[in-house]
Design a protein around this motif. Structure first.
Motif, PDB file in Angstrom:
ATOM      1  N   UNK A 171      40.017 -42.043  20.278  1.00  0.00           N
ATOM      2  CA  UNK A 171      40.729 -43.245  20.698  1.00  0.00           C
ATOM      3  C   UNK A 171      40.362 -43.561  22.152  1.00  0.00           C
ATOM      4  N   UNK A 172      40.133 -44.819  22.425  1.00  0.00           N
ATOM      5  CA  UNK A 172      39.903 -45.230  23.808  1.00  0.00           C
ATOM      6  C   UNK A 172      41.249 -45.429  24.492  1.00  0.00           C
ATOM      7  N   UNK A 173      41.315 -45.063  25.766  1.00  0.00           N
ATOM      8  CA  UNK A 173      42.569 -45.189  26.513  1.00  0.00           C
ATOM      9  C   UNK A 173      42.246 -45.563  27.952  1.00  0.00           C
ATOM     10  N   UNK A 174      43.067 -46.440  28.509  1.00  0.00           N
ATOM     11  CA  UNK A 174      42.923 -46.848  29.898  1.00  0.00           C
ATOM     12  C   UNK A 174      44.313 -46.950  30.511  1.00  0.00           C
ATOM     13  N   UNK A 175      44.500 -46.242  31.626  1.00  0.00           N
ATOM     14  CA  UNK A 175      45.798 -46.227  32.310  1.00  0.00           C
ATOM     15  C   UNK A 175      45.607 -46.805  33.705  1.00  0.00           C
ATOM     16  N   UNK A 176      46.307 -47.890  34.006  1.00  0.00           N
ATOM     17  CA  UNK A 176      46.187 -48.473  35.339  1.00  0.00           C
ATOM     18  C   UNK A 176      47.056 -47.687  36.324  1.00  0.00           C
ATOM     19  N   UNK A 177      46.543 -47.517  37.534  1.00  0.00           N
ATOM     20  CA  UNK A 177      47.285 -46.875  38.624  1.00  0.00           C
ATOM     21  C   UNK A 177      47.632 -47.974  39.618  1.00  0.00           C
ATOM     22  N   UNK A 178      48.863 -48.444  39.594  1.00  0.00           N
ATOM     23  CA  UNK A 178      49.234 -49.592  40.418  1.00  0.00           C
ATOM     24  C   UNK A 178      49.472 -49.162  41.867  1.00  0.00           C
ATOM     25  N   UNK A 179      48.973 -49.966  42.787  1.00  0.00           N
ATOM     26  CA  UNK A 179      49.153 -49.679  44.210  1.00  0.00           C
ATOM     27  C   UNK A 179      49.085 -50.966  45.019  1.00  0.00           C
ATOM     28  N   UNK A 180      49.712 -50.920  46.183  1.00  0.00           N
ATOM     29  CA  UNK A 180      49.646 -52.058  47.112  1.00  0.00           C
ATOM     30  C   UNK A 180      48.951 -51.644  48.402  1.00  0.00           C
ATOM     31  N   UNK A 182      42.472 -36.826  30.755  1.00  0.00           N
ATOM     32  CA  UNK A 182      42.042 -37.389  29.476  1.00  0.00           C
ATOM     33  C   UNK A 182      41.915 -36.295  28.429  1.00  0.00           C
ATOM     34  N   UNK A 183      41.422 -35.125  28.837  1.00  0.00           N
ATOM     35  CA  UNK A 183      41.276 -34.014  27.897  1.00  0.00           C
ATOM     36  C   UNK A 183      42.600 -33.549  27.329  1.00  0.00           C
ATOM     37  N   UNK A 184      43.672 -33.657  28.102  1.00  0.00           N
ATOM     38  CA  UNK A 184      45.000 -33.261  27.624  1.00  0.00           C
ATOM     39  C   UNK A 184      45.625 -34.349  26.761  1.00  0.00           C
ATOM     40  N   UNK A 185      45.360 -35.595  27.111  1.00  0.00           N
ATOM     41  CA  UNK A 185      45.973 -36.706  26.379  1.00  0.00           C
ATOM     42  C   UNK A 185      45.282 -36.983  25.052  1.00  0.00           C
ATOM     43  N   UNK A 186      43.965 -36.890  25.000  1.00  0.00           N
ATOM     44  CA  UNK A 186      43.203 -37.298  23.817  1.00  0.00           C
ATOM     45  C   UNK A 186      43.685 -36.661  22.509  1.00  0.00           C
ATOM     46  N   UNK A 187      43.969 -35.341  22.457  1.00  0.00           N
ATOM     47  CA  UNK A 187      44.441 -34.763  21.200  1.00  0.00           C
ATOM     48  C   UNK A 187      45.785 -35.308  20.719  1.00  0.00           C
ATOM     49  N   UNK A 188      46.532 -35.943  21.616  1.00  0.00           N
ATOM     50  CA  UNK A 188      47.846 -36.478  21.245  1.00  0.00           C
ATOM     51  C   UNK A 188      47.779 -37.926  20.763  1.00  0.00           C
TER      52      UNK A 188
END
Length: 303
Positions: A36-45, A136-142
Motif C-alpha cells: 500500500x502506498x502511504x503519505x503522511x504530511x508533517x505540518x509546520x509553520x 514506514x517499515x513499522x506501518x506497512x504491515x498494518x
C-alpha cells in the motif's frame, strides 16, 4: 494402437501439468499483496527538523498568509497554497489547511497528518524521541488490516471535552457546531452530544486513513467547518482564540469516527490506536497552572 494411445495420454498429461504450473505461477503473482502506498504530511509553520523517511512529506501550512511586513514565508517545504487549497484560512483552520491540501492533491492508498513536534510512535523504546517516531517499515504491515490510525486518547480526568473547551476557549463555538450538525447531518447529533461529555478523546487532528474513508471524513468535516467559519465573528477574538475551526475539528473527529463504528461502516478492529511522540520537553508546571487557572478562574488560554 495401444502404444499410440499411451503416447497420446502421456503427451496430454505433460501439457496439463505445464498448464497447471503456469496457472499456479500467474495466480501466485496475482495473490501477492501489492504494498500500500502511504503519505503522511508533517505540518509546520517554521523551519524545523524533519524525518528523512520518504513516507513523510514536510508541509508549510498557511503559506498564503502574509507576515506583518506584508511578505509571505518560504520554508523550502511543500506549501499548502498550491493546487486545490484553502491556505488563506490557516489562521482559523490551523493544520487542517494541510489536511485539505493532502485530501485534494495527494494520490496514495493511505493519507495522514502529524505535526512538526508531534508524531505517531513506533515500537522502538528509546530515550531520544526522534528515534521513537513511526517508520514506514513499522506501518506497512498494518496497512490493509487497519483502515484508520488515531493517537492515544488525551485524558482530561476532571474535565469533559465540553467543559475543557468552555474554560479554555469560547463554548459558543460548540453550540454553533451543534446547530450546524443538527441541520446538515442530524444523524450525527446523538453521537456529538455523547462525545463532548466524555473526559477523553483522540486529539491534535492526527490520523492516518485509507483513501475511501479520508474522502468521506474530509467531505463531512469541511462542510461543517466552512459553515462554522461563517457563523463566528473572528474580529472579537484574539489570534490564538481565532483558531477555533482547527480546535473544533479535533473534537468532531471523534464524532465522525464513533458514528462510523456504531453504524458498522468501520469495524472496531479496523481502527488502530497508536502512541504519540512529543519531541520537545513539556513544561508541566506551566501547563498545569494554565489548566487550573482556566478551570477555576476562567482565564482563557492565550499561548
Amino acid at each position: 494402437m495401444t502404444l499410440f494411445l499411451l503416447c497420446v495420454i502421456f503427451t496430454n498429461s505433460i501439457v496439463v501439468y505445464f498448464d497447471l504450473q503456469c496457472w499456479r505461477s500467474v495466480s501466485g503473482e496475482i495473490m501477492k499483496k501489492k504494498p500500500f502506498s502511504v503519505k503522511i504530511i508533517v505540518t509546520t509553520h517554521k523551519k524545523y527538523w524533519m524525518p528523512k523517511d520518504p513516507m513523510y512529506l514536510p508541509m508549510q501550512v498557511g503559506a498564503s498568509v502574509k507576515k506583518a511586513d506584508g511578505n509571505t514565508l518560504d520554508l523550502g517545504y511543500t506549501k499548502d497554497n498550491t493546487g486545490d487549497n484553502i491556505s488563506e484560512k490557516n489562521p482559523l483552520f490551523c493544520e487542517l489547511t494541510g489536511l485539505y491540501w493532502a485530501w485534494k492533491n495527494l494520490d496514495a492508498d493511505y493519507i495522514g497528518l502529524v505535526h512538526y513536534r508531534r508524531y505517531f510512535g513506533g515500537k522502538k523504546p528509546n530515550r531520544n524521541p526522534y528515534k521513537r517516531i513511526l517508520t514506514h517499515g513499522e506501518l506497512q504491515p498494518m496497512l490493509g488490516k487497519y483502515r484508520v490510525f488515531v493517537p492515544e486518547k488525551r485524558h482530561y480526568v476532571i474535565e469533559t471535552l465540553y467543559s475543557h473547551y468552555q474554560h479554555t476557549h469560547y463554548v459558543e463555538h460548540l453550540y454553533v457546531t451543534r446547530g450546524i450538525i443538527s441541520k446538515m447531518c442530524p444523524e450525527y447529533l446523538e453521537t456529538y452530544d455523547k462525545v463532548i461529555r466524555r473526559t477523553s478523546g483522540h486529539m491534535f487532528n492526527m490520523m492516518i486513513m485509507d483513501r475511501e474513508l479520508l474522502d468521506d471524513y474530509c467531505t463531512w468535516l469541511f462542510k461543517i467547518l466552512f459553515e462554522l467559519e461563517k457563523k463566528v465573528d473572528v474580529r472579537q477574538l484574539s489570534y490564538f482564540q481565532g483558531r477555533y475551526c482547527g480546535r473544533v475539528g479535533e473534537i468532531i473527529l471523534n464524532v465522525w469516527l464513533d458514528y462510523q463504528i456504531s453504524t458498522g461502516r468501520i469495524r472496531e478492529n479496523e481502527v488502530k490506536v497508536l502512541p504519540y511522540v512529543y519531541t520537545e520537553k513539556i513544561d508541566w508546571w506551566k501547563k498545569g497552572t494554565s489548566f487550573l487557572k482556566a478551570k477555576f478562574f476562567h482565564q482563557k488560554y492565550e499561548v
